[in-house]
Scaffold this motif. Structure first.
Motif, short mmCIF file in Angstrom:
data_model
loop_
_atom_site.label_atom_id
_atom_site.label_comp_id
_atom_site.label_asym_id
_atom_site.label_seq_id
_atom_site.Cartn_x
_atom_site.Cartn_y
_atom_site.Cartn_z
N GLU A 153 33.38 -24.15 -19.44
CA GLU A 153 32.39 -24.18 -18.18
C GLU A 153 32.01 -22.29 -18.79
O GLU A 153 32.62 -21.50 -18.87
CB GLU A 153 33.52 -24.74 -16.96
CG GLU A 153 33.90 -25.87 -17.14
CD GLU A 153 32.69 -26.84 -17.42
OE1 GLU A 153 31.80 -26.95 -16.47
OE2 GLU A 153 32.80 -27.83 -17.37
N VAL A 154 31.15 -22.82 -17.76
CA VAL A 154 30.44 -21.22 -17.59
C VAL A 154 29.78 -20.35 -16.48
O VAL A 154 30.48 -21.34 -15.37
CB VAL A 154 28.77 -21.36 -18.95
CG1 VAL A 154 29.21 -21.63 -19.82
CG2 VAL A 154 28.10 -22.32 -17.24
N SER A 155 29.84 -18.70 -15.83
CA SER A 155 29.37 -18.52 -14.89
C SER A 155 28.05 -18.88 -14.49
O SER A 155 27.04 -18.38 -15.48
CB SER A 155 29.92 -17.49 -14.63
OG SER A 155 29.22 -16.35 -13.62
N LEU B 124 21.46 -17.51 -21.88
CA LEU B 124 21.19 -18.18 -22.56
C LEU B 124 23.18 -19.62 -22.70
O LEU B 124 22.78 -20.57 -23.00
CB LEU B 124 21.67 -17.28 -24.43
CG LEU B 124 20.82 -16.63 -24.04
CD1 LEU B 124 21.04 -15.44 -25.75
CD2 LEU B 124 19.49 -17.78 -25.09
N ASP B 125 23.71 -18.46 -22.69
CA ASP B 125 25.52 -19.85 -22.50
C ASP B 125 24.70 -20.49 -20.84
O ASP B 125 25.25 -22.05 -21.20
CB ASP B 125 26.80 -18.52 -22.28
CG ASP B 125 26.69 -17.73 -22.39
OD1 ASP B 125 26.26 -18.79 -24.24
OD2 ASP B 125 27.57 -16.91 -22.40
N ALA C 173 17.82 -23.75 -31.92
CA ALA C 173 16.94 -22.97 -31.44
C ALA C 173 17.33 -21.42 -30.72
O ALA C 173 17.45 -20.22 -30.66
CB ALA C 173 16.01 -23.17 -30.70
N ILE C 174 18.65 -22.17 -29.51
CA ILE C 174 19.53 -21.07 -28.25
C ILE C 174 20.23 -19.51 -29.14
O ILE C 174 20.48 -18.95 -28.87
CB ILE C 174 20.08 -21.73 -27.16
CG1 ILE C 174 18.81 -22.37 -26.94
CG2 ILE C 174 20.75 -20.53 -26.51
CD1 ILE C 174 19.99 -23.49 -25.58
N LYS C 175 20.99 -20.77 -29.98
CA LYS C 175 21.71 -19.59 -30.58
C LYS C 175 20.93 -18.37 -31.62
O LYS C 175 21.32 -18.12 -31.51
CB LYS C 175 22.46 -20.56 -32.14
CG LYS C 175 23.59 -21.31 -30.85
CD LYS C 175 24.50 -22.25 -32.05
CE LYS C 175 25.75 -23.03 -31.57
NZ LYS C 175 26.61 -23.80 -32.43
N GLN C 176 20.05 -19.03 -32.80
CA GLN C 176 19.44 -17.79 -32.72
C GLN C 176 18.59 -17.18 -32.46
O GLN C 176 18.09 -15.72 -32.36
CB GLN C 176 17.87 -18.76 -34.06
CG GLN C 176 17.25 -18.12 -34.54
CD GLN C 176 17.89 -17.55 -35.88
OE1 GLN C 176 18.66 -17.97 -35.80
NE2 GLN C 176 17.09 -16.53 -36.27
#
Length: 315
Positions: free
Chosen positions: A44-46, A252-253, A280-283
Motif C-alpha cells: 500500500e502507498v501513502s 509516481l508510486d 514507463a513509470i519506472k523509467q
C-alpha cells in the motif's frame, strides 16, 4: 446515480450472512489457504490526493464523453422521439389529424438531421450515468477474489455472484441513440398507414420504431482516470525549476498503485499494456533522479498519451 461500495467489510458481510455460524471457522481457513495461492499484494502507498480532488477529473471525464452542453444534435434527435410519442398518444385518443401532424413533424426533423449530418448513423437522445467507487485496498480485493474462486469451485454460483458484484470501480455511461438513418423511412410508412385510415397498424409501427433506440454502454475505470490525474499533476510540477523530488516519487508510486488497482480488478484482461505502462513509470522515475527533466525525452508526455489510448480502448 452514484453508488458507493464500502470495501472488504461490506462485501464480506454478504458472505457471512449467507453462511451458517458453525461454518465460519472453515470459511476463514479457506480464505487463508487461498491467500497463499494468490500471493502477496502490492504494498500500500501513502495517497497524496483525496477523493474530492479526484472528483474533478471524474466530472471532466463524464462531460468529455456525453457532451451535454449546447448539443443541438441531441435536442433535435429528442424532438423526433417526442413527436413519435405524441403521434401514438393522438392515435390512442382518436385525434388522427394531430397524429398525422406529429408524424410529419418527426419526419421533417429526422430528414433535417440526416441532411446536416450525412455520416451520422446514431444520434444520442439521452444518457444514464452512474459511478461505482470501490473503497478497498488491493489486498482486500485479492482476498475477495480468492474467496469467489473457492466458492465457484464448490458450485456456489449465487454466493460467487454476491462476492464479485462489488468488485468494480468505474463510471458507467449508457447512451440511448436514435438510428437516424432508418428512422425517416419508418415514420413515412406510418404516415401512409395513418392517411389510409389504418391507425392501429400505424400505432404498432410507431411503437416498434421507438423500440429501435440503441443503447451503447461504456465503462471507464476510475483507477485509470486517477492515474491520468496524478501524471498530469506530476507533469505540471516538474516544469518548476526546484520541484520536490520526494513528492515526485510519491506521485509516481501513487500512479503505479492505481494501475495495479485497475489490473487487480480485471480491467484490460491482464493486458500486456499494463506492463508497458508500469515500465514507463519506472523509467520516468530514473530520469527524474538522473536529470530532473522528463520533458527532454518526452517520456511523461508519451506515457500520458499511451494511457489515454489504453483507457479508451478498454472502456
Amino acid at each position: 446515480m452514484k453508488t458507493l461500495k464500502f470495501g472488504l467489510l461490506t462485501l464480506l458481510a454478504v458472505l457471512v450472512l449467507s453462511c451458517n455460524k458453525d461454518k465460519k471457522e472453515d470459511k476463514d481457513l479457506a480464505m487463508n489457504n487461498e491467500m497463499e495461492v494468490v500471493g502477496e499484494a502490492a504494498p500500500e502507498v501513502s495517497h497524496y490526493f483525496n477523493k474530492a480532488q479526484f472528483q474533478t477529473a471524474f466530472d471532466e471525464e463524464i462531460q468529455r464523453n456525453i457532451r451535454l452542453s449546447s448539443d443541438e444534435l441531441m435536442q433535435d434527435a429528442l424532438d423526433v422521439v417526442n413527436a413519435t410519442k405524441q403521434a401514438i398518444t393522438f392515435i390512442a385518443d382518436s385525434s388522427y389529424a394531430k397524429a398525422k401532424s406529429s408524424i410529419e413533424l418527426g419526419i421533417g426533423k429526422a430528414e433535417a438531421l440526416t441532411a446536416l449530418n450525412p455520416e451520422l448513423s446514431l444520434a444520442p437522445v439521452d444518457f444514464k450515468i452512474g459511478t461505482n467507487d470501490l473503497v478497498a485496498d488491493i489486498s482486500s480485493i485479492k482476498k475477495i477474489k480468492a474467496l469467489a474462486k473457492r466458492s465457484l469451485e464448490e458450485g456456489k454460483i449465487q454466493e460467487t455472484i454476491e462476492l464479485l458484484d462489488g468488485l468494480k470501480s468505474e463510471i458507467e455511461i449508457d447512451t440511448y441513440s436514435l438510428p437516424i438513418a432508418t428512422y425517416p423511412v419508418a415514420l413515412k410508412k406510418a404516415l401512409v398507414l395513418a392517411k389510409d385510415g389504418d391507425y392501429e397498424a400505424a400505432s404498432t409501427l410507431l411503437n416498434a420504431t421507438l423500440n429501435t433506440i440503441v443503447v451503447e454502454q461504456k465503462r471507464i475505470p476510475l483507477p485509470l482516470i486517477r492515474t491520468e490525474f496524478i501524471l498530469q499533476k506530476l507533469d505540471e510540477m516538474i516544469q518548476e525549476e526546484d520541484f520536490d523530488m520526494e513528492l515526485a516519487n510519491q506521485l509516481l508510486d501513487n500512479a503505479t498503485y492505481e494501475l495495479t488497482f485497475a489490473e487487480t480488478l480485471g480491467y484490460g484482461k491482464k493486458d500486456k499494456e499494463f506492463k508497458e505502462l508500469h515500465d514507463a513509470i519506472k523509467q520516468i522515475g530514473k530520469v527524474i533522479v538522473d536529470t530532473s527533466n522528463t520533458d527532454e525525452k518526452g517520456l511523461l508526455k508519451n506515457l500520458r498519451a499511451k494511457l489515454d489510448k489504453f483507457k479508451e480502448r478498454i472502456s
